[in-house]
Design an enzyme around this catalytic site. Structure first.
Site, PDB file in Angstrom:
ATOM      1  N   HIS A  98       0.829  -1.227   0.000  1.00  0.00           N
ATOM      2  CA  HIS A  98       0.000   0.000   0.000  1.00  0.00           C
ATOM      3  C   HIS A  98       0.857   1.269   0.000  1.00  0.00           C
ATOM      4  O   HIS A  98       0.349   2.346  -0.315  1.00  0.00           O
ATOM      5  CB  HIS A  98      -1.016  -0.013   1.148  1.00  0.00           C
ATOM      6  N   ASP A 147      -0.524  -7.544   1.564  1.00  0.00           N
ATOM      7  CA  ASP A 147      -0.006  -6.163   1.489  1.00  0.00           C
ATOM      8  C   ASP A 147       1.532  -6.198   1.545  1.00  0.00           C
ATOM      9  O   ASP A 147       2.140  -5.770   2.523  1.00  0.00           O
ATOM     10  CB  ASP A 147      -0.599  -5.354   2.659  1.00  0.00           C
ATOM     11  N   SER A 243       4.393   2.163   8.378  1.00  0.00           N
ATOM     12  CA  SER A 243       3.986   1.135   7.414  1.00  0.00           C
ATOM     13  C   SER A 243       5.168   0.649   6.604  1.00  0.00           C
ATOM     14  O   SER A 243       6.032   1.441   6.221  1.00  0.00           O
ATOM     15  CB  SER A 243       2.959   1.704   6.441  1.00  0.00           C
ATOM     16  N   GLY A 244       5.174  -0.636   6.306  1.00  0.00           N
ATOM     17  CA  GLY A 244       6.243  -1.231   5.506  1.00  0.00           C
ATOM     18  C   GLY A 244       7.429  -1.652   6.347  1.00  0.00           C
ATOM     19  O   GLY A 244       8.251  -2.450   5.923  1.00  0.00           O
TER      20      GLY A 244
HETATM   21  C1  4AZ Z   1      -0.584   3.889   8.575  1.00  0.00           C
HETATM   22  O1  4AZ Z   1      -1.403   4.730   8.273  1.00  0.00           O
HETATM   23  C2  4AZ Z   1      -0.816   3.035   9.780  1.00  0.00           C
HETATM   24  N1  4AZ Z   1      -1.877   1.350  14.343  1.00  0.00           N
HETATM   25  C3  4AZ Z   1       0.116   2.090  10.166  1.00  0.00           C
HETATM   26  C4  4AZ Z   1      -0.103   1.321  11.267  1.00  0.00           C
HETATM   27  C5  4AZ Z   1      -1.257   1.475  12.002  1.00  0.00           C
HETATM   28  C6  4AZ Z   1      -2.191   2.404  11.653  1.00  0.00           C
HETATM   29  C7  4AZ Z   1      -1.978   3.195  10.525  1.00  0.00           C
HETATM   30  C8  4AZ Z   1      -1.469   0.612  13.213  1.00  0.00           C
HETATM   31  O2  4AZ Z   1       0.452   3.741   7.908  1.00  0.00           O
END
Ligand code: 4AZ
Length: 320
Positions: A98, A147, A243-244
């Protein structure tokens, strides 16, 4: 368990499918060596770890030598951090599919490896542009199923005290209540917040799918290809910008860290009964390895090679 698809799509100047290693000898070359020499932290004393961390705190330089900052170039702003990633070989970074949502073209991206303070580029860090992005062919933007993506780097990244690859688990790796697991990243400490300057780390609990899928938790949305981690109260969590990045666990019997998960999504950040959701990497080991072994140059060069071969034949005929 639904086995993940074997194929991986590469988005680059040419669209490629990497389902199997191009050359067998690749498996006995850098890649296997890379996977064997993995999951160690040359600058850290492993016997010192084990204290419980509540919430995130600053990581020491060299604490997570596989942590990557994936950055996008924007006019007027320059490069800025979008997602985390994990170095899994000398030229491959594992991340979440993503992360590529708005920037599918590898030319937008660069990877920064060996970093502790965001945008502070010292001599021990390495930056590389991205040659191709391989997204799991079954990635679902709505359910976040599969993902997972591999960024192939233009540069060969040499390992040093600040730069190391993390080990990839297979399904036989057993997590116990004693296994110490951590998350790291430059993500914000609250929803819609800005990235953190110093890399953050936190110890997390792995939460069973049985609990995570309760009707007042995620109500069945979490599949067997995902993992829930954090704390039941929500004190410890990943957030936007993480993320990632890695969810990693230490295995004292082999003295190595394994990449158990990839930070994927969650409802908000730090909310009770809404832990972070991670891609269960053990279900994707062969997919990841086929992406690591794929040689873009080899396959992309085939049309050029054929072109020159045909031109050579034509020239020969003309001369005769
Ligand atoms: C994000 O938006 C995201 N609490 C990553 C992890 C989490 C929530 C949002 C987990 O990249």
């Amino acid at each position: 368990m639904k086995p993940p698809s074997a194929g991986c799509w590469a988005l680059s100047s040419a669209l490629l499918l990497c389902s199997a290693p191009v050359r067998n000898d690749i498996l006995t070359g850098h890649i296997v060596t890379g996977l064997e020499e993995c999951g160690t932290r040359p600058l850290m004393d492993e016997t010192a770890t084990g204290s419980r961390i509540v919430g995130g705190h600053d990581a020491q330089p060299g604490a997570w030598p596989w942590q990557v900052s994936l950055q996008v170039y924007q006019f007027g702003v320059g490069y800025h951090h979008i997602c985390g990633g994990s170095l899994v070989s000398n030229s491959s970074v594992l991340t979440a599919a993503h992360c590529t949502k708005k920037w599918m073209d590898p030319d937008f991206w660069r990877a920064v490896i060996g970093l502790n303070r965001l945008y502070r580029y010292q001599s021990d860090i390495v930056m590389s542009r991205v040659s191709s992005i391989m997204i799991h062919s079954s990635y679902n933007v709505y359910s976040y199923e599969h993902d997972i993506a591999v960024f192939k780097l233009i540069k060969y990244i040499p390992y040093n005290e600040h730069i190391q690859p993390i080990c990839l688990p297979n399904t036989s790796l057993v997590l116990t209540n004693e296994t110490l697991c951590y998350i790291s990243g430059w993500g914000s400490s609250r929803e819609q917040g800005k990235p953190k300057y110093i890399l953050q780390e936190a110890q997390v609990d792995i939460i069973s799918l049985h609990i995570c899928n309760r009707y007042d938790w995620y109500g069945g949305a979490i599949s067997w290809n995902m993992l829930c981690a954090g704390s039941e109260s929500g004190d410890v969590d990943s957030c936007q910008g993480d993320s990632g990045g890695p969810l990693m666990c230490y295995f004292p019997d082999v003295s190595k860290y394994y990449l158990i998960g990839i930070t994927s999504f969650g409802v908000g950040c730090g909310l009770p009964k809404r832990p972070g959701i991670y891609v269960r990497t053990s279900h994707y080991k062969s997919w990841i390895e086929s992406c690591i072994s794929s040689q873009k140059e080899n396959t992309a060069d085939i049309p050029f090679f054929l072109f020159f071969l045909i031109m050579g034949q034509v020239t020969l005929h003309l001369v005769e």
